[in-house]
Design a protein around this motif. Structure first.
Motif, PDB file in Angstrom:
ATOM      1  N   LYS A  30      -7.661  -4.380  -4.685  1.00 26.73           N
ATOM      2  CA  LYS A  30      -8.507  -3.886  -3.594  1.00 26.73           C
ATOM      3  C   LYS A  30      -7.859  -2.671  -2.922  1.00 26.73           C
ATOM      4  CE  LYS A  30     -11.798  -5.370  -2.218  1.00 26.73           C
ATOM      5  NZ  LYS A  30     -13.212  -5.001  -2.454  1.00 26.73           N
ATOM      6  N   THR A  31      -6.546  -2.702  -2.804  1.00 28.63           N
ATOM      7  CA  THR A  31      -5.830  -1.551  -2.243  1.00 28.63           C
ATOM      8  C   THR A  31      -6.054  -0.309  -3.090  1.00 28.63           C
ATOM      9  OG1 THR A  31      -4.133  -3.006  -1.314  1.00 28.63           O
ATOM     10  CG2 THR A  31      -3.555  -0.685  -1.568  1.00 28.63           C
ATOM     11  N   ARG A  81      -5.519  -8.531  -4.011  1.00 28.43           N
ATOM     12  CA  ARG A  81      -5.428  -7.641  -2.860  1.00 28.43           C
ATOM     13  C   ARG A  81      -4.871  -6.279  -3.267  1.00 28.43           C
ATOM     14  NH1 ARG A  81      -2.343  -9.726   2.425  1.00 28.43           N
ATOM     15  NH2 ARG A  81      -4.038 -11.275   2.259  1.00 28.43           N
ATOM     16  N   GLU A 119       0.832  -1.207   0.000  1.00 33.62           N
ATOM     17  CA  GLU A 119       0.000   0.000   0.000  1.00 33.62           C
ATOM     18  C   GLU A 119       0.866   1.256   0.000  1.00 33.62           C
ATOM     19  OE1 GLU A 119      -3.340   2.271   2.751  1.00 33.62           O
ATOM     20  OE2 GLU A 119      -3.245   0.074   2.780  1.00 33.62           O
ATOM     21  N   GLU A 151      -8.621   0.340  -4.858  1.00 33.99           N
ATOM     22  CA  GLU A 151      -9.989   0.805  -4.585  1.00 33.99           C
ATOM     23  C   GLU A 151     -10.012   1.667  -3.325  1.00 33.99           C
ATOM     24  OE1 GLU A 151     -12.722  -2.403  -4.318  1.00 33.99           O
ATOM     25  OE2 GLU A 151     -12.443  -3.076  -6.393  1.00 33.99           O
ATOM     26  N   TYR A 152      -9.338   1.202  -2.283  1.00 38.13           N
ATOM     27  CA  TYR A 152      -9.299   1.968  -1.033  1.00 38.13           C
ATOM     28  C   TYR A 152      -8.586   3.307  -1.223  1.00 38.13           C
ATOM     29  CZ  TYR A 152     -11.237  -1.375   2.321  1.00 38.13           C
ATOM     30  OH  TYR A 152     -12.093  -2.169   3.042  1.00 38.13           O
ATOM     31  N   SER A 173      -1.335   8.824   2.970  1.00 41.64           N
ATOM     32  CA  SER A 173      -1.203   8.426   4.365  1.00 41.64           C
ATOM     33  C   SER A 173       0.033   9.056   4.990  1.00 41.64           C
ATOM     34  CB  SER A 173      -1.095   6.892   4.456  1.00 41.64           C
ATOM     35  OG  SER A 173      -0.663   6.478   5.724  1.00 41.64           O
TER      36      SER A 173
END
Length: 402
Positions: free
Chosen positions: A115-116, A112, A88, A118-119, A238
């Motif tokens: 999916k990361t 995965r 990520e 998407e987040y 982040s």
């Protein structure tokens, strides 16, 4: 000399020593570590102290040295957390907020990564190859030609849900021929399989302490081109996972921005020294390949079949079809194998029942022969007459591999 994976007792008392008969972890990490690696965690370190800063600097230098010639263009940035944290961090730091990633998936970890994305709320295109086959360079070229918005390609070096070794060299060639940039998840491969910059071009890759270097869980690391690190400023979503900010702080102070896993770093540094003593990437990879060859040959003699065709088998972990025999129940197989000293891994596939046996960690070919013997005994205890998989599973493998 005790077998690999068993503690080598030294003189003097120890507080809470490890159990002498720990099971071998036949997993893709955490894995079985040496006693010296465990022992390195027996001291406390101050995270701001000069001694620990020196440990961090040595660790980064040693990791870069594993690249070989061309490593001077790169730098190493450790990141607290598991491997998924590092993936990520890489995606969020090196892909601009208006960028787009071609995610190459053939298993759970590629999915995965999607999916990361998407987040993260960033654009991506997913190429899902299923469980059996790798993405190929020609497919990458076609997708990049059709979609000029794609800025980056993400490839999984070794997809540990199946054990498939993906052709990152041809993926890299296709990526840069199209003027895009490659990011590599080498979580389960770095340290045993080469990622030499003069052979495979990429901007950044990630791996983890508890994989082929044979450390313990607690942090991962990003190895990236210095130019890419500089361009990453301001991209991250982040505070904690900003690779460029972590790098800049380490370059300025020699310290981690936030509390580091000091004991894990100490263990990893010891593991790196053992890695060098074994012959580096070539030596470690050769032992793992021998582990795989001995184990696969023995399991096939028992009737088990590998999920993958021979050419795609990695020396990291191997997936086997579960037997068709109605007396075979994986949970029972798992518990009986554990009782014999071996913890295996359940399958992570969507289309067939399977299980996995790892080849990495403090194990050699003699241990792998013990694994095969334990599997044979376990099948007999279960009353399984044949380890052959369902015919439909073999038909599907043959069809997709054609």
């Amino acid at each position: 000399m005790p077998p690999l994976g068993e503690p080598q007792m030294t003189q003097g008392p120890r507080i809470d020593p490890p159990r002498l008969n720990e099971p071998y972890l036949l997993t893709p990490g955490p894995l079985t570590t040496s006693y010296a690696t465990k022992e390195a965690m027996m001291r406390d370190w101050g995270s701001w102290d000069g001694d620990f800063r020196a440990m961090t600097a040595e660790m980064r230098k040693r990791l870069l040295a594993l690249l070989g010639p061309g490593s001077e263009a790169f730098d190493c940035v450790p990141i607290q957390g598991s491997g998924s944290y590092c993936v990520e961090a890489m995606l969020g730091s090196f892909v601009p907020r208006d960028g787009k990633v071609l995610v190459l998936a053939n298993g759970a970890y590629g999915l995965r990564a999607a999916k990361t994305m998407e987040y993260l709320g960033r654009d991506f295109h997913l190429l899902d190859k299923g469980d059996y086959l790798p993405p190929r360079g020609a497919e990458v070229s076609a997708i990049l030609e059709a979609d000029p918005a794609i800025t980056h390609v993400l490839a999984i070096h070794c997809e540990t849900s199946s054990g498939i070794l993906n052709p990152v060299e041809e993926i890299s060639a296709a990526t840069y021929a199209a003027g895009r940039e490659l990011l590599i998840d080498s979580m389960s491969a770095f340290g045993a399989l080469g990622l030499r910059p003069w052979e495979i071009r990429y901007e950044a890759m990630v791996s983890s302490a508890n994989k082929c270097i044979e450390g313990v869980p607690g942090f991962g690391f990003v190895i990236a081109r210095k130019e890419a690190l500089q361009r990453a400023a301001g991209n991250s979503h982040s505070l904690s996972l900003d690779v460029e900010a972590q790098w800049a702080h380490m370059e300025k102070t020699g310290q981690w921005r936030f509390t580091p896993p000091t004991h894990v770093v100490a263990a990893f540094l010891e593991a790196l020294r053992q890695h060098e003593a074994e012959g580096g990437v070539a030596g470690r990879g050769a032992r793992y390949a021998r582990n795989r060859d001995v184990m696969v040959e023995g399991m096939r003699e028992l009737g088990f079949e590998t999920l993958l065709a021979e050419r795609w088998l990695s020396p990291i972990i191997v997936t086997f079809f579960c037997p068709a025999d109605e007396k075979f129940v994986f949970d029972r197989f798992y518990e009986l194998m554990k009782a014999k000293g071996f913890i295996i891994y359940p399958g992570k596939l969507t289309v067939v029942e399977s299980f996995r046996i790892g080849c990495i960690g403090q194990m050699d070919e003699h241990v792998m022969r013990q694994v095969v013997r334990a599997a044979k005994e376990t099948l007999a205890e279960m009353g399984v007459a044949s380890a052959a998989p369902p015919a439909a599973a073999l038909e599907e493998r043959a069809k997709l591999a054609a």
